[in-house]
Design a protein around this motif. Sequence first.
Motif, PDB file in Angstrom:
ATOM      1  N   LYS A 163       0.932  -1.199   0.005  1.00  0.00           N
ATOM      2  CA  LYS A 163      -0.060  -0.086   0.047  1.00  0.00           C
ATOM      3  C   LYS A 163       0.866   1.337   0.093  1.00  0.00           C
ATOM      4  CE  LYS A 163      -3.502   2.014   3.084  1.00  0.00           C
ATOM      5  NZ  LYS A 163      -4.038   1.890   4.428  1.00  0.00           N
ATOM      6  N   VAL A 164       0.500   2.010  -0.905  1.00  0.00           N
ATOM      7  CA  VAL A 164       1.305   3.544  -0.860  1.00  0.00           C
ATOM      8  C   VAL A 164       0.669   4.641  -0.814  1.00  0.00           C
ATOM      9  CG1 VAL A 164       3.388   2.539  -2.342  1.00  0.00           C
ATOM     10  CG2 VAL A 164       1.389   3.460  -3.450  1.00  0.00           C
ATOM     11  N   LYS A 165       1.124   5.478  -0.301  1.00  0.00           N
ATOM     12  CA  LYS A 165       0.320   7.009  -0.230  1.00  0.00           C
ATOM     13  C   LYS A 165       0.084   7.565  -1.400  1.00  0.00           C
ATOM     14  CE  LYS A 165       0.259  11.082   2.532  1.00  0.00           C
ATOM     15  NZ  LYS A 165       0.592  12.000   3.633  1.00  0.00           N
ATOM     16  N   HIS A 166       1.172   7.695  -2.322  1.00  0.00           N
ATOM     17  CA  HIS A 166       1.137   8.249  -3.560  1.00  0.00           C
ATOM     18  C   HIS A 166       1.544   6.998  -4.562  1.00  0.00           C
ATOM     19  CE1 HIS A 166       0.403  12.259  -1.696  1.00  0.00           C
ATOM     20  NE2 HIS A 166       1.505  11.959  -0.846  1.00  0.00           N
ATOM     21  N   ARG A 167       0.718   6.997  -5.518  1.00  0.00           N
ATOM     22  CA  ARG A 167       1.013   5.945  -6.555  1.00  0.00           C
ATOM     23  C   ARG A 167       2.237   6.283  -7.547  1.00  0.00           C
ATOM     24  NH1 ARG A 167      -1.881   4.387 -11.117  1.00  0.00           N
ATOM     25  NH2 ARG A 167      -2.927   6.432 -11.096  1.00  0.00           N
ATOM     26  N   LYS A 168       2.567   7.591  -7.865  1.00  0.00           N
ATOM     27  CA  LYS A 168       3.415   7.904  -8.778  1.00  0.00           C
ATOM     28  C   LYS A 168       4.498   8.759  -8.152  1.00  0.00           C
ATOM     29  CE  LYS A 168       0.435   7.014 -12.516  1.00  0.00           C
ATOM     30  NZ  LYS A 168      -0.053   7.627 -13.812  1.00  0.00           N
ATOM     31  N   HIS A 169       5.876   8.471  -8.323  1.00  0.00           N
ATOM     32  CA  HIS A 169       6.868   9.600  -8.021  1.00  0.00           C
ATOM     33  C   HIS A 169       7.405  10.420  -8.855  1.00  0.00           C
ATOM     34  CE1 HIS A 169       7.505   7.662  -3.671  1.00  0.00           C
ATOM     35  NE2 HIS A 169       6.881   6.454  -4.213  1.00  0.00           N
ATOM     36  N   HIS A 170       8.059  11.562  -8.301  1.00  0.00           N
ATOM     37  CA  HIS A 170       8.987  12.216  -9.208  1.00  0.00           C
ATOM     38  C   HIS A 170      10.282  11.514  -9.195  1.00  0.00           C
ATOM     39  CE1 HIS A 170       6.173  15.504  -9.914  1.00  0.00           C
ATOM     40  NE2 HIS A 170       6.052  15.492  -8.401  1.00  0.00           N
ATOM     41  N   LYS A 171      11.282  11.815 -10.200  1.00  0.00           N
ATOM     42  CA  LYS A 171      12.562  11.232 -10.428  1.00  0.00           C
ATOM     43  C   LYS A 171      13.168  11.813  -9.072  1.00  0.00           C
ATOM     44  CE  LYS A 171      13.228   9.758 -15.011  1.00  0.00           C
ATOM     45  NZ  LYS A 171      13.573  10.277 -16.359  1.00  0.00           N
ATOM     46  N   GLY A 172      13.145  13.033  -8.880  1.00  0.00           N
ATOM     47  CA  GLY A 172      14.113  13.764  -7.872  1.00  0.00           C
ATOM     48  C   GLY A 172      15.404  14.474  -8.691  1.00  0.00           C
ATOM     49  N   ARG A 173      15.717  15.514  -8.100  1.00  0.00           N
ATOM     50  CA  ARG A 173      16.937  16.348  -8.880  1.00  0.00           C
ATOM     51  C   ARG A 173      18.107  15.732  -8.394  1.00  0.00           C
ATOM     52  NH1 ARG A 173      14.438  20.437 -10.877  1.00  0.00           N
ATOM     53  NH2 ARG A 173      12.722  21.490  -9.875  1.00  0.00           N
ATOM     54  N   ALA A 174      18.486  15.656  -7.160  1.00  0.00           N
ATOM     55  CA  ALA A 174      20.072  15.226  -6.937  1.00  0.00           C
ATOM     56  C   ALA A 174      20.098  13.679  -6.894  1.00  0.00           C
ATOM     57  CB  ALA A 174      20.425  15.849  -5.687  1.00  0.00           C
ATOM     58  N   ARG A 175      19.874  13.080  -8.276  1.00  0.00           N
ATOM     59  CA  ARG A 175      19.800  11.372  -7.738  1.00  0.00           C
ATOM     60  C   ARG A 175      21.567  11.237  -7.850  1.00  0.00           C
ATOM     61  NH1 ARG A 175      16.940   8.791 -12.646  1.00  0.00           N
ATOM     62  NH2 ARG A 175      17.990  10.346 -13.887  1.00  0.00           N
ATOM     63  N   LYS A 208       1.076  11.144 -17.325  1.00  0.00           N
ATOM     64  CA  LYS A 208       2.430  10.160 -16.774  1.00  0.00           C
ATOM     65  C   LYS A 208       1.969   8.941 -16.931  1.00  0.00           C
ATOM     66  CE  LYS A 208       5.010   9.937 -12.659  1.00  0.00           C
ATOM     67  NZ  LYS A 208       6.530  10.282 -13.114  1.00  0.00           N
ATOM     68  N   GLY A 209       2.933   7.858 -17.557  1.00  0.00           N
ATOM     69  CA  GLY A 209       2.521   6.604 -17.736  1.00  0.00           C
ATOM     70  C   GLY A 209       2.231   5.627 -16.380  1.00  0.00           C
ATOM     71  N   ALA A 210       1.614   4.562 -16.559  1.00  0.00           N
ATOM     72  CA  ALA A 210       1.447   3.528 -15.641  1.00  0.00           C
ATOM     73  C   ALA A 210       2.542   2.967 -14.898  1.00  0.00           C
ATOM     74  CB  ALA A 210       0.635   2.541 -16.242  1.00  0.00           C
ATOM     75  N   VAL A 211       2.471   2.772 -13.640  1.00  0.00           N
ATOM     76  CA  VAL A 211       3.563   2.153 -12.629  1.00  0.00           C
ATOM     77  C   VAL A 211       3.960   0.724 -13.615  1.00  0.00           C
ATOM     78  CG1 VAL A 211       4.049   1.104 -10.743  1.00  0.00           C
ATOM     79  CG2 VAL A 211       2.648   3.261 -10.707  1.00  0.00           C
ATOM     80  N   ASP A 212       5.328   0.909 -13.698  1.00  0.00           N
ATOM     81  CA  ASP A 212       5.727  -0.316 -14.465  1.00  0.00           C
ATOM     82  C   ASP A 212       6.459  -1.251 -13.618  1.00  0.00           C
ATOM     83  OD1 ASP A 212       6.303  -1.656 -16.722  1.00  0.00           O
ATOM     84  OD2 ASP A 212       8.246  -1.029 -17.156  1.00  0.00           O
ATOM     85  N   TYR A 213       7.409  -0.670 -12.821  1.00  0.00           N
ATOM     86  CA  TYR A 213       7.992  -1.543 -11.658  1.00  0.00           C
ATOM     87  C   TYR A 213       8.544  -0.596 -10.589  1.00  0.00           C
ATOM     88  CZ  TYR A 213      12.220   0.407 -13.972  1.00  0.00           C
ATOM     89  OH  TYR A 213      13.094   1.348 -14.711  1.00  0.00           O
ATOM     90  N   TYR A 214       8.959  -1.342  -9.459  1.00  0.00           N
ATOM     91  CA  TYR A 214       9.390  -0.660  -8.279  1.00  0.00           C
ATOM     92  C   TYR A 214      11.018  -0.627  -8.052  1.00  0.00           C
ATOM     93  CZ  TYR A 214       4.781   0.041  -6.871  1.00  0.00           C
ATOM     94  OH  TYR A 214       3.648   0.150  -6.972  1.00  0.00           O
ATOM     95  N   VAL A 215      11.664   0.375  -7.479  1.00  0.00           N
ATOM     96  CA  VAL A 215      13.020   0.293  -7.216  1.00  0.00           C
ATOM     97  C   VAL A 215      13.503   0.733  -5.761  1.00  0.00           C
ATOM     98  CG1 VAL A 215      13.605   0.783  -9.797  1.00  0.00           C
ATOM     99  CG2 VAL A 215      13.505   2.794  -8.004  1.00  0.00           C
ATOM    100  N   ALA A 216      14.554   0.278  -5.244  1.00  0.00           N
ATOM    101  CA  ALA A 216      14.973   1.026  -4.229  1.00  0.00           C
ATOM    102  C   ALA A 216      15.947   1.819  -4.409  1.00  0.00           C
ATOM    103  CB  ALA A 216      15.534  -0.306  -3.235  1.00  0.00           C
ATOM    104  N   THR A 217      16.194   3.151  -3.929  1.00  0.00           N
ATOM    105  CA  THR A 217      17.169   4.274  -4.211  1.00  0.00           C
ATOM    106  C   THR A 217      18.434   3.945  -3.318  1.00  0.00           C
ATOM    107  OG1 THR A 217      15.641   5.584  -4.814  1.00  0.00           O
ATOM    108  CG2 THR A 217      17.636   6.375  -4.361  1.00  0.00           C
ATOM    109  N   VAL A 218      19.508   3.522  -3.705  1.00  0.00           N
ATOM    110  CA  VAL A 218      20.618   3.143  -3.034  1.00  0.00           C
ATOM    111  C   VAL A 218      21.719   4.070  -3.080  1.00  0.00           C
ATOM    112  CG1 VAL A 218      22.252   1.289  -2.597  1.00  0.00           C
ATOM    113  CG2 VAL A 218      19.874   0.552  -3.072  1.00  0.00           C
TER     114      VAL A 218
END
Length: 137
Positions: free
Chosen positions: A6-18, A89-99
């Motif tokens: 369960k997630v609060k927001h379905r889609k995320h931004h990429k983020g600036r300082a990746r 924005k497109g549909a959710v395709d997969y999930y990642v962990a930001t490491v």
Amino acid sequence: MLLPSKVKHRKHHKGRARNKRVATTKTSLDFGTYGLKAMTGAWVTSRQIEAARRAMTRFIKRGGKIWIRIFPDKAITNHGNESTMGGGKGAVDYYVATVRPGTVMFEMEGVSEKDAKEAMDLASYKLPMKTRFLSKK
């Protein structure tokens, strides 16, 4: 594979300082005796985490214990090819962990150091970043 139930927001931004900052949490061995630490930053998909886990588990023949310290909770979206501008924005395709660099991703206990190093090496081949083997001893 790992994915959030369960997630609060379905889609995320990429983020600036990746991949610019270093890790401040999960930087030391907390559970096991041996660990695998990320030396560079990357997005690790749930498939890559599962592949690394399988490689380690099969090598140690289900002996010892493995902890996975990262969880894929960031949704990555994808549009089909040749879609026009303005379709949203497109549909959710997969999930990642930001490491981030310095994060301990996997920990292991109950096996010899030689076996743990070999298992972590097999797991590191499945991951998209440079890694280092850690030991408490």
